[in-house]
Design a protein around this motif. Structure first.
Motif, PDB file in Angstrom:
ATOM      1  N   GLY A 211       0.788  -1.225   0.000  1.00 14.00           N
ATOM      2  CA  GLY A 211       0.000   0.000   0.000  1.00 14.00           C
ATOM      3  C   GLY A 211       0.814   1.265   0.000  1.00 14.00           C
ATOM      4  N   SER A 212       0.115   2.347   0.303  1.00 15.83           N
ATOM      5  CA  SER A 212       0.750   3.649   0.289  1.00 15.83           C
ATOM      6  C   SER A 212       0.328   4.375   1.561  1.00 15.83           C
ATOM      7  N   ALA A 213       1.179   4.270   2.577  1.00 14.77           N
ATOM      8  CA  ALA A 213       0.834   4.869   3.864  1.00 14.77           C
ATOM      9  C   ALA A 213       1.418   6.279   3.946  1.00 14.77           C
ATOM     10  N   GLN A 214       1.267   6.865   5.108  1.00 18.14           N
ATOM     11  CA  GLN A 214       1.677   8.261   5.261  1.00 18.14           C
ATOM     12  C   GLN A 214       3.186   8.400   5.472  1.00 18.14           C
ATOM     13  N   PHE A 215       3.830   7.278   5.799  1.00 20.90           N
ATOM     14  CA  PHE A 215       5.272   7.341   6.017  1.00 20.90           C
ATOM     15  C   PHE A 215       5.978   6.651   4.857  1.00 20.90           C
ATOM     16  N   SER A 216       7.276   6.861   4.766  1.00 20.99           N
ATOM     17  CA  SER A 216       8.006   6.389   3.604  1.00 20.99           C
ATOM     18  C   SER A 216       8.679   5.045   3.855  1.00 20.99           C
ATOM     19  N   GLN A 217       8.226   4.033   3.125  1.00 17.96           N
ATOM     20  CA  GLN A 217       8.891   2.728   3.202  1.00 17.96           C
ATOM     21  C   GLN A 217      10.324   2.844   2.689  1.00 17.96           C
ATOM     22  N   GLU A 218      10.535   3.726   1.739  1.00 18.15           N
ATOM     23  CA  GLU A 218      11.877   3.872   1.177  1.00 18.15           C
ATOM     24  C   GLU A 218      12.838   4.437   2.218  1.00 18.15           C
ATOM     25  N   ALA A 219      12.374   5.439   2.972  1.00 14.13           N
ATOM     26  CA  ALA A 219      13.232   6.031   3.996  1.00 14.13           C
ATOM     27  C   ALA A 219      13.582   4.980   5.053  1.00 14.13           C
ATOM     28  N   ILE A 220      12.602   4.139   5.392  1.00  9.55           N
ATOM     29  CA  ILE A 220      12.827   3.094   6.387  1.00  9.55           C
ATOM     30  C   ILE A 220      13.883   2.108   5.895  1.00  9.55           C
ATOM     31  N   TRP A 221      13.718   1.669   4.645  1.00 11.50           N
ATOM     32  CA  TRP A 221      14.655   0.701   4.070  1.00 11.50           C
ATOM     33  C   TRP A 221      16.069   1.282   4.032  1.00 11.50           C
ATOM     34  N   ALA A 222      16.169   2.536   3.598  1.00  4.99           N
ATOM     35  CA  ALA A 222      17.492   3.162   3.488  1.00  4.99           C
ATOM     36  C   ALA A 222      18.149   3.271   4.856  1.00  4.99           C
ATOM     37  N   LYS A 223      17.367   3.733   5.831  1.00  3.43           N
ATOM     38  CA  LYS A 223      17.909   3.989   7.162  1.00  3.43           C
ATOM     39  C   LYS A 223      18.363   2.697   7.834  1.00  3.43           C
ATOM     40  N   VAL A 224      17.579   1.631   7.668  1.00  2.00           N
ATOM     41  CA  VAL A 224      17.890   0.413   8.406  1.00  2.00           C
ATOM     42  C   VAL A 224      18.659  -0.595   7.549  1.00  2.00           C
ATOM     43  N   VAL A 225      18.017  -1.049   6.478  1.00  2.79           N
ATOM     44  CA  VAL A 225      18.604  -2.176   5.745  1.00  2.79           C
ATOM     45  C   VAL A 225      19.826  -1.738   4.941  1.00  2.79           C
ATOM     46  N   GLN A 226      19.678  -0.629   4.219  1.00  7.96           N
ATOM     47  CA  GLN A 226      20.809  -0.220   3.396  1.00  7.96           C
ATOM     48  C   GLN A 226      22.005   0.221   4.213  1.00  7.96           C
ATOM     49  N   ALA A 227      21.716   0.930   5.302  1.00  9.04           N
ATOM     50  CA  ALA A 227      22.818   1.337   6.167  1.00  9.04           C
ATOM     51  C   ALA A 227      23.522   0.097   6.707  1.00  9.04           C
ATOM     52  N   GLY A 228      22.754  -0.956   7.009  1.00  6.76           N
ATOM     53  CA  GLY A 228      23.341  -2.203   7.478  1.00  6.76           C
ATOM     54  C   GLY A 228      24.145  -2.889   6.385  1.00  6.76           C
ATOM     55  N   MET A 229      23.596  -2.875   5.158  1.00  7.87           N
ATOM     56  CA  MET A 229      24.311  -3.490   4.041  1.00  7.87           C
ATOM     57  C   MET A 229      25.665  -2.822   3.831  1.00  7.87           C
TER      58      MET A 229
END
Lengths: 467, 298
Positions: free
Chosen positions: A419-437
């Protein structure tokens, strides 16, 4: 919800551009303080009382003036189409203001609108954003800043011409708040010339894709079958795997479970390909990728705009090499589904004093396949325009094969469970998963942290989270 | 009252009036852009979205937000590094420049220190974005030698406080070197000469004469640097956008306040965070003032 990327629409990213956006927002902070000090805390938007079934538009509109000039906000990529409108409508000139288009998570559209809310004036009549995620924020249940378009503003026949499902992302409780500019459905892009040279078959399932990646790693090390270095990585791989990480089930409810086997299968695939070095973890738009890996792209699952924006624009792949195939399918699944990455939208302000002219502008620009003499940079969401765009694209001779069939097929295969919620799934992924990668962690090992951040973000915005 | 006394009073009155006139423009601007916004944010911090009294709920809500403590921690680590760097390096650099013999070299070095500070904040961070990206950086070999082959390697969370401190030092230290240089100039020459005659070398002079005599300027620098440091915003914000979000947009406390206001439309929560920062700045400033005996008369 902001998106972290800016490049969704044929605009070549430039670091300067990003920074300019940030500088703008920094200025906005200062502006915020100043404005806040002067406005005495009056909040004009910002409540749900705008809905009004008695009004001919379905909401409390400002008193209308058919002569009032319409101000439109566009990003630099959309500026030509706004100018084309003025050329075609000498008696209904719109005032064009260019801004960053909400790119790179700058959130300018929302930031400024909220300042205008506090000041009680200043809203543009129409705004373009490179993301399509403003609906829940500006809906009648949110700030109330967005005009409903399907409650009398434009005829249903016009809305019916938008691709099936393309307005869902900006529809809240049956009220539609946008005109979708373009579709961003994911397909499998590939370099036909290289695939032929290496003697490889284009895969049709994710299992075949992984097998082929193994072959590439052994036979042609250095070549890539995909990238996972951008914030929209989950919208390509997790979405297509039907990973239930972003299932918006109601206005303020969301279901997320990243430990679901469907998420794990995609995460495992990413980890294997990253370990094999057939999947790059660099951003497609970073100088690093362009410099070192531009000619190493064999396959690239990704949105429709990759064709023009990535291959033709950023990587400068020569004509006659790139082709698109239908989205890949997981062998166990009943049917092929795919995700999408962005897809811009046009929004009309509920505060506009000339709603008729604003709607006329927005429907005209979404109905165009050409920006002046050039082809629109992205796949139009408006079906009649998409048809023209497709045939013109084929005529351009850039692609090595027919890309229209896979693109139009994929347009109808976008899985509705993301879906499309009010917060950004992309920002979440970048902050957590990508930073970890970046620190060498695997995607699988970060699924729990991803879950936690989704839950935290969702609760911050008042969502109830269930598994 | 004698005529002379009356004249003196009139003269005094004129002087006071002139003083007021000189201060007036500043007071007006201070009120408009300093005092009024602060009052407004105090109002916001203690009310809810509808304008009703909210007690401390905005403070508790923001302080219990899952991003608040990490942001506070980030800023604290940054401040420790930045203030340590500032006090040690700026003071030593100033002393070194001050002791140079050649007037011309002194002038050139002072200018060189000042130039980076003349660049506006955002544009100097922009410059650093290039310096920190191994693909385009002029110091790429250095970055690679330290194990960072890509921009994302450079900006890992562990590096960030140091990076921000270096950027802040590069943009801000030059101005402070000039200020402290000026303070050193106010030390009467005969004091220095007397020290020399008593057999004090350059280091002894610096430690026993110069440093104690510019103590107030150093305290003043630390107070302002502390206040500016708690407001960390532009550096992480730009690096967040340049890294496509890998550096989160809620890294610092100020960024979190920004997120509250502009993505959550929660201006009240945002104001509460701003007041938190104000209180922290006031408390630590008063510590600096009392410990640094800033207002003591010599």
């Amino acid at each position: 919800m902001e998106m972290v990327h800016s490049n969704a629409h044929g605009r070549r990213p430039r670091r300067a551009g990003r920074v300019r956006g940030a500088a703008l927002t920094a200025t906005a902070v200062i502006g915020a303080l100043t404005l806040a000090a002067c406005s005495g805390g009056q909040s004009v938007g910002g409540n749900s009382s705008v809905a009004d079934s008695g009004s001919k538009y379905g909401f409390k509109a400002a008193s209308q003036d058919s002569k009032a000039q319409v101000t439109v906000w566009v990003d630099s990529t959309r500026e030509p189409i706004a100018k084309a409108y003025n050329k075609a409508h000498p008696h209904a000139q719109v005032k064009i203001v260019t801004y960053d288009g909400n790119a790179n998570g700058s959130n300018t559209f929302k930031t400024k609108t909220q300042l205008f809310d506090r000041a009680g004036s200043g809203w543009p009549d129409v705004a373009f954003t490179t993301d399509n995620n403003s609906a829940s924020w500006g809906s009648f249940g949110g700030t109330g800043d967005l005009a409903a378009v399907n409650k009398g503003l434009v005829p249903q026949t016009t809305l019916d011409n938008f691709a099936k499902g393309s307005l869902d992302v900006c529809t809240v409780k049956g009220v539609t708040y946008c005109f979708r500019n373009d579709l961003a459905q994911n397909v499998l892009w590939y370099n036909k010339k290289l695939m032929d040279k290496f003697g490889y078959q284009v895969p049709t399932t994710w299992e075949q894709y992984q097998q082929l990646a193994g072959k590439v790693a052994a036979e042609h090390p250095g070549y890539l079958v995909g990238t996972a270095g951008d914030a929209w990585t989950p919208e390509i791989y997790m979405w297509a795997a039907q990973c239930p990480a972003n299932d918006v089930t109601g206005a303020k409810t969301i279901k997320a479970d990243t430990s679901d086997p469907k998420c794990v299968r995609a995460a495992k695939m990413l980890d294997r390909l990253i370990a094999d070095k057939t999947m790059s973890t660099l951003s497609l738009f970073g100088s690093d990728f362009v410099k070192n890996e531009a000619d190493k792209v064999l396959m690239l699952p990704g949105p429709s705009w990759y064709g023009g924006s990535v291959f033709q624009g950023t990587l400068k792949t020569p004509a006659g090499q790139i082709a698109a195939a239908s989205p890949l399918k997981w062998a166990d699944d009943d049917q092929t589904v795919t995700g999408d990455v962005g897809g811009g939208a046009w929004w009309i302000s509920s505060h506009s004093k000339n709603l008729k002219a604003a709607a006329d502008f927005a429907t005209w620009v979404t109905g165009q396949a050409k920006y002046g003499s050039a082809l629109a940079p992205t796949y139009p969401a408006y079906v009649p325009a998409a048809r023209t765009w497709a045939s013109e694209t084929q005529k351009s001779g850039y692609y090595a094969d027919d890309i229209v069939a896979p693109l139009s097929q994929a347009a109808g295969q976008v899985w509705s469970g993301w879906g499309s919620a009010q917060f950004s799934q992309e920002a979440i992924w970048a902050k957590v998963v990508q930073a970890g990668m970046a620190q060498g962690k695997t995607v699988v090992s970060q699924l729990p942290a991803w879950q936690t951040e989704i839950e935290n973000q969702a609760r911050t915005f008042g969502y109830e989270v269930t598994k | 009252m004698t005529a002379t006394a009356g004249n003196r009073t009139r003269a005094g009155f004129r002087q006071v009036r002139a003083g007021h006139l000189f201060v007036l423009p500043y007071v007006v601007l201070l009120a408009l852009f300093g005092v009024v916004p602060v009052c407004y944010s105090v109002y916001l911090a203690f009310t809810d979205a509808g304008g009703g009294f909210a007690g401390f709920s905005n403070f508790t809500r923001t302080a219990t937000d899952y991003r608040f403590l990490p942001a506070l921690g980030h800023v604290a680590v940054y401040l420790v590094i930045w203030l340590a760097m500032l006090s040690v390096l700026v003071v030593s650099l100033t002393l070194v420049v001050h002791q140079l013999a050649s007037r011309r070299t002194k002038a050139v070095i002072r200018l060189a220190y000042y130039i980076p500070g003349a660049l506006a904040g955002a544009s100097s961070v922009l410059l650093w974005l290039f310096v920190l990206d191994p693909t385009v950086s002029p110091v790429a070999p250095l970055l690679k030698a330290m194990g960072s082959d890509h921009f994302t390697d450079v900006i890992t969370p562990g590096h960030l406080p140091v990076i921000f401190a270096i950027i802040a030092f590069w943009t801000g230290a030059g101005g402070w070197i000039l200020v402290l240089y000026g303070a050193l100039n106010t030390i009467p020459a005969d004091v220095i000469v007397a020290a020399k005659m008593d057999g004090a070398g350059r280091i002894r002079t610096a430690l026993s004469i110069q440093l104690p005599m510019i103590r107030k300027s150093i305290t003043y620098m630390l107070i302002l640097a502390f206040a500016a440091g708690t407001q960390l915003f532009v550096e992480p914000q730009l690096i967040s956008q340049a890294s496509f979000g890998v550096v989160p947009n809620d890294y610092s406390v100020n960024q979190l306040a920004y997120q509250f206001a502009f993505t959550q439309n929660d201006f009240n929560g945002s104001a509460a965070i701003a007041l938190d920062l104000l209180v922290i700045a006031l408390v630590s400033t008063s510590l600096f003032v009392t410990r640094g005996r800033l207002f003591d008369t010599d």
